[in-house]
Scaffold this motif. Structure first.
Motif, PDB file in Angstrom:
ATOM      1  N   PHE A   1     -63.713 -21.232 -10.010  1.00 14.94           N
ATOM      2  CA  PHE A   1     -64.415 -21.027 -11.273  1.00 14.94           C
ATOM      3  C   PHE A   1     -65.819 -20.528 -10.948  1.00 14.94           C
ATOM      4  N   GLN A   2     -66.294 -19.571 -11.714  1.00 12.97           N
ATOM      5  CA  GLN A   2     -67.647 -19.081 -11.526  1.00 12.97           C
ATOM      6  C   GLN A   2     -68.192 -18.602 -12.860  1.00 12.97           C
ATOM      7  N   VAL A   3     -69.503 -18.447 -12.907  1.00 12.40           N
ATOM      8  CA  VAL A   3     -70.156 -17.918 -14.107  1.00 12.40           C
ATOM      9  C   VAL A   3     -70.911 -16.656 -13.727  1.00 12.40           C
ATOM     10  N   ASN A   4     -70.957 -15.703 -14.637  1.00 15.13           N
ATOM     11  CA  ASN A   4     -71.705 -14.481 -14.403  1.00 15.13           C
ATOM     12  C   ASN A   4     -73.192 -14.742 -14.588  1.00 15.13           C
ATOM     13  N   ASN A   5     -73.988 -13.926 -13.921  1.00  9.93           N
ATOM     14  CA  ASN A   5     -75.432 -14.043 -14.114  1.00  9.93           C
ATOM     15  C   ASN A   5     -75.787 -13.698 -15.560  1.00  9.93           C
ATOM     16  N   SER A   6     -76.581 -14.562 -16.154  1.00 14.96           N
ATOM     17  CA  SER A   6     -76.902 -14.375 -17.572  1.00 14.96           C
ATOM     18  C   SER A   6     -78.407 -14.303 -17.772  1.00 14.96           C
ATOM     19  N   SER A   7     -78.814 -13.465 -18.697  1.00 17.62           N
ATOM     20  CA  SER A   7     -80.230 -13.358 -19.039  1.00 17.62           C
ATOM     21  C   SER A   7     -80.531 -14.007 -20.394  1.00 17.62           C
ATOM     22  N   LYS A   8     -79.520 -14.703 -20.951  1.00 16.08           N
ATOM     23  CA  LYS A   8     -79.708 -15.312 -22.273  1.00 16.08           C
ATOM     24  C   LYS A   8     -80.703 -16.462 -22.210  1.00 16.08           C
ATOM     25  N   SER A   9     -80.519 -17.337 -21.210  1.00 16.81           N
ATOM     26  CA  SER A   9     -81.388 -18.509 -21.037  1.00 16.81           C
ATOM     27  C   SER A   9     -81.472 -19.345 -22.304  1.00 16.81           C
ATOM     28  N   GLN A  10     -80.363 -19.441 -23.015  1.00 18.02           N
ATOM     29  CA  GLN A  10     -80.332 -20.302 -24.189  1.00 18.02           C
ATOM     30  C   GLN A  10     -78.993 -21.025 -24.243  1.00 18.02           C
ATOM     31  N   TYR A  11     -79.022 -22.248 -24.726  1.00 15.04           N
ATOM     32  CA  TYR A  11     -77.826 -23.061 -24.743  1.00 15.04           C
ATOM     33  C   TYR A  11     -76.934 -22.689 -25.923  1.00 15.04           C
ATOM     34  N   PRO A  12     -75.636 -23.005 -25.838  1.00 16.98           N
ATOM     35  CA  PRO A  12     -74.700 -22.604 -26.894  1.00 16.98           C
ATOM     36  C   PRO A  12     -74.979 -23.315 -28.215  1.00 16.98           C
ATOM     37  N   GLN A  13     -74.573 -22.649 -29.292  1.00 18.54           N
ATOM     38  CA  GLN A  13     -74.717 -23.199 -30.636  1.00 18.54           C
ATOM     39  C   GLN A  13     -73.342 -23.618 -31.158  1.00 18.54           C
ATOM     40  N   SER A  14     -73.307 -24.701 -31.880  1.00 13.26           N
ATOM     41  CA  SER A  14     -72.031 -25.221 -32.372  1.00 13.26           C
ATOM     42  C   SER A  14     -71.596 -24.494 -33.641  1.00 13.26           C
ATOM     43  N   VAL A  15     -70.282 -24.474 -33.828  1.00 13.82           N
ATOM     44  CA  VAL A  15     -69.680 -23.959 -35.054  1.00 13.82           C
ATOM     45  C   VAL A  15     -68.780 -25.059 -35.604  1.00 13.82           C
ATOM     46  N   ASN A  16     -69.124 -25.574 -36.752  1.00 15.17           N
ATOM     47  CA  ASN A  16     -68.398 -26.717 -37.341  1.00 15.17           C
ATOM     48  C   ASN A  16     -68.383 -27.905 -36.379  1.00 15.17           C
ATOM     49  N   ASN A  17     -69.539 -28.140 -35.738  1.00 11.77           N
ATOM     50  CA  ASN A  17     -69.725 -29.264 -34.802  1.00 11.77           C
ATOM     51  C   ASN A  17     -68.833 -29.149 -33.566  1.00 11.77           C
ATOM     52  N   GLU A  18     -68.396 -27.955 -33.225  1.00 11.24           N
ATOM     53  CA  GLU A  18     -67.605 -27.728 -32.019  1.00 11.24           C
ATOM     54  C   GLU A  18     -68.201 -26.560 -31.232  1.00 11.24           C
ATOM     55  N   TYR A  19     -68.001 -26.616 -29.916  1.00 11.03           N
ATOM     56  CA  TYR A  19     -68.489 -25.570 -29.015  1.00 11.03           C
ATOM     57  C   TYR A  19     -67.277 -24.932 -28.325  1.00 11.03           C
ATOM     58  N   LYS A  20     -67.090 -23.656 -28.529  1.00 10.19           N
ATOM     59  CA  LYS A  20     -65.917 -22.968 -27.986  1.00 10.19           C
ATOM     60  C   LYS A  20     -66.116 -22.638 -26.511  1.00 10.19           C
ATOM     61  N   VAL A  21     -65.100 -22.959 -25.697  1.00 10.33           N
ATOM     62  CA  VAL A  21     -65.094 -22.618 -24.270  1.00 10.33           C
ATOM     63  C   VAL A  21     -64.291 -21.337 -24.089  1.00 10.33           C
ATOM     64  N   GLN A  22     -64.861 -20.362 -23.389  1.00  9.28           N
ATOM     65  CA  GLN A  22     -64.198 -19.089 -23.178  1.00  9.28           C
ATOM     66  C   GLN A  22     -64.058 -18.819 -21.684  1.00  9.28           C
ATOM     67  N   SER A  23     -62.869 -18.383 -21.280  1.00  8.14           N
ATOM     68  CA  SER A  23     -62.604 -18.113 -19.867  1.00  8.14           C
ATOM     69  C   SER A  23     -61.970 -16.736 -19.706  1.00  8.14           C
ATOM     70  N   ASN A  24     -62.425 -16.015 -18.689  1.00  3.76           N
ATOM     71  CA  ASN A  24     -61.799 -14.758 -18.280  1.00  3.76           C
ATOM     72  C   ASN A  24     -60.949 -15.048 -17.051  1.00  3.76           C
ATOM     73  N   PHE A  25     -59.654 -14.736 -17.141  1.00  2.37           N
ATOM     74  CA  PHE A  25     -58.704 -15.103 -16.085  1.00  2.37           C
ATOM     75  C   PHE A  25     -58.322 -13.873 -15.268  1.00  2.37           C
ATOM     76  N   TYR A  26     -58.304 -14.047 -13.919  1.00  2.95           N
ATOM     77  CA  TYR A  26     -57.893 -12.972 -13.015  1.00  2.95           C
ATOM     78  C   TYR A  26     -56.939 -13.531 -11.964  1.00  2.95           C
ATOM     79  N   LEU A  27     -55.811 -12.852 -11.803  1.00  2.00           N
ATOM     80  CA  LEU A  27     -54.840 -13.209 -10.775  1.00  2.00           C
ATOM     81  C   LEU A  27     -55.071 -12.298  -9.579  1.00  2.00           C
ATOM     82  N   ARG A  28     -55.435 -12.891  -8.447  1.00  2.00           N
ATOM     83  CA  ARG A  28     -55.777 -12.128  -7.242  1.00  2.00           C
ATOM     84  C   ARG A  28     -54.632 -12.233  -6.236  1.00  2.00           C
ATOM     85  N   HIS A  29     -54.065 -11.103  -5.861  1.00  2.00           N
ATOM     86  CA  HIS A  29     -52.978 -11.083  -4.887  1.00  2.00           C
ATOM     87  C   HIS A  29     -53.542 -10.847  -3.494  1.00  2.00           C
TER      88      HIS A  29
END
Length: 223
Positions: free
Chosen positions: A130-158
């Motif tokens: 698992f890794q995260v891309n370098n980000s320039s946002k420098s801000q924490y996530p905001q909730s939607v209906n009191n929930e925080y969505k987790v998003q993942s980009n998946f790659y299969l490496r042969h």
């Protein structure tokens, strides 16, 4: 356009040819946030019906405020957010892999990460990262209906197997050269120094040492 389609089709054939095995794969994604006393609890699941196709279905449980609070506590001490992956396939059951990212980086990337699964040609999974891309946002996530969505980009490496050296042929070549030298069929065209340097160097060192330990006295002037 026709040429482009031909090249794309040939590249696709090469990609498929590198996979000797095809089958299903399932990855249980766990973490240690808001687990009610347990060390790890479910974060989501990744499933693939075909390793050759590489198409994945990702299901993730939204974070609650307690997840965010625990991540913020880790971020204050520059701590790590750890993921445990339990991999199951038609050939193996519950292979365990661990991976960590900085909690602060995960928060600043709006709970978005990259999941890489490394697979051998026989279908065996050798790593999940698992890794995260370098980000320039420098801000924490905001909730939607009191929930925080987790998003993942998946790659299969042969993973392609490394080319093994042909040691048998090299040994046979050395044996043929040795036999040829013994029979006198192979001439040695090396220079005199290249042939006998192992004898010349010790003699030269001995002469230098002898000259250093027995220096000649100063010349005396005639009266």
């Amino acid at each position: 356009m026709k040429m482009l389609l031909t090249i794309s089709f040939s590249l696709l054939l090469q990609f498929v040819a590198c996979i000797d095995y095809d089958g299903w794969l399932n990855i249980k994604v766990q973490h240690s946030l808001n687990c009610n006393g347990e060390k790890y609890c479910t974060r989501g699941n990744i499933s693939l019906k075909s390793l050759r196709a590489g198409t994945s279905v990702i299901e993730q449980i939204p974070f609650q405020q307690q997840h965010i609070d625990e991540l913020k506590e880790l971020a204050e001490f520059d701590g790590f957010y750890t993921i445990r992956s339990l991999v199951t396939s038609a050939e193996t059951k519950d292979s365990e892999f661990f991976s960590s990212v900085k909690a602060k980086a995960f928060l600043e990337n709006d709970l978005t990460d990259v999941i890489n699964v490394w697979v051998l040609p026989n279908g065996a999974v050798i790593a999940v990262s698992f890794q995260v891309n370098n980000s320039s946002k420098s801000q924490y996530p905001q909730s939607v209906n009191n929930e925080y969505k987790v998003q993942s980009n998946f790659y299969l490496r042969h993973v392609e197997p490394a080319v093994t050296p042909d040691t048998a042929s090299y040994i046979q070549k050395l044996e043929r050269e040795r036999e040829a030298r013994e029979k006198g069929e192979l001439k040695d065209n090396r220079s005199f120094l290249a042939k006998y340097w192992m004898y010349i160097v010790p003699i030269a060192i001995f002469v230098m040492i002898s000259g250093a330990t027995n220096p000649e006295g100063p010349a005396q002037t005639a009266r």
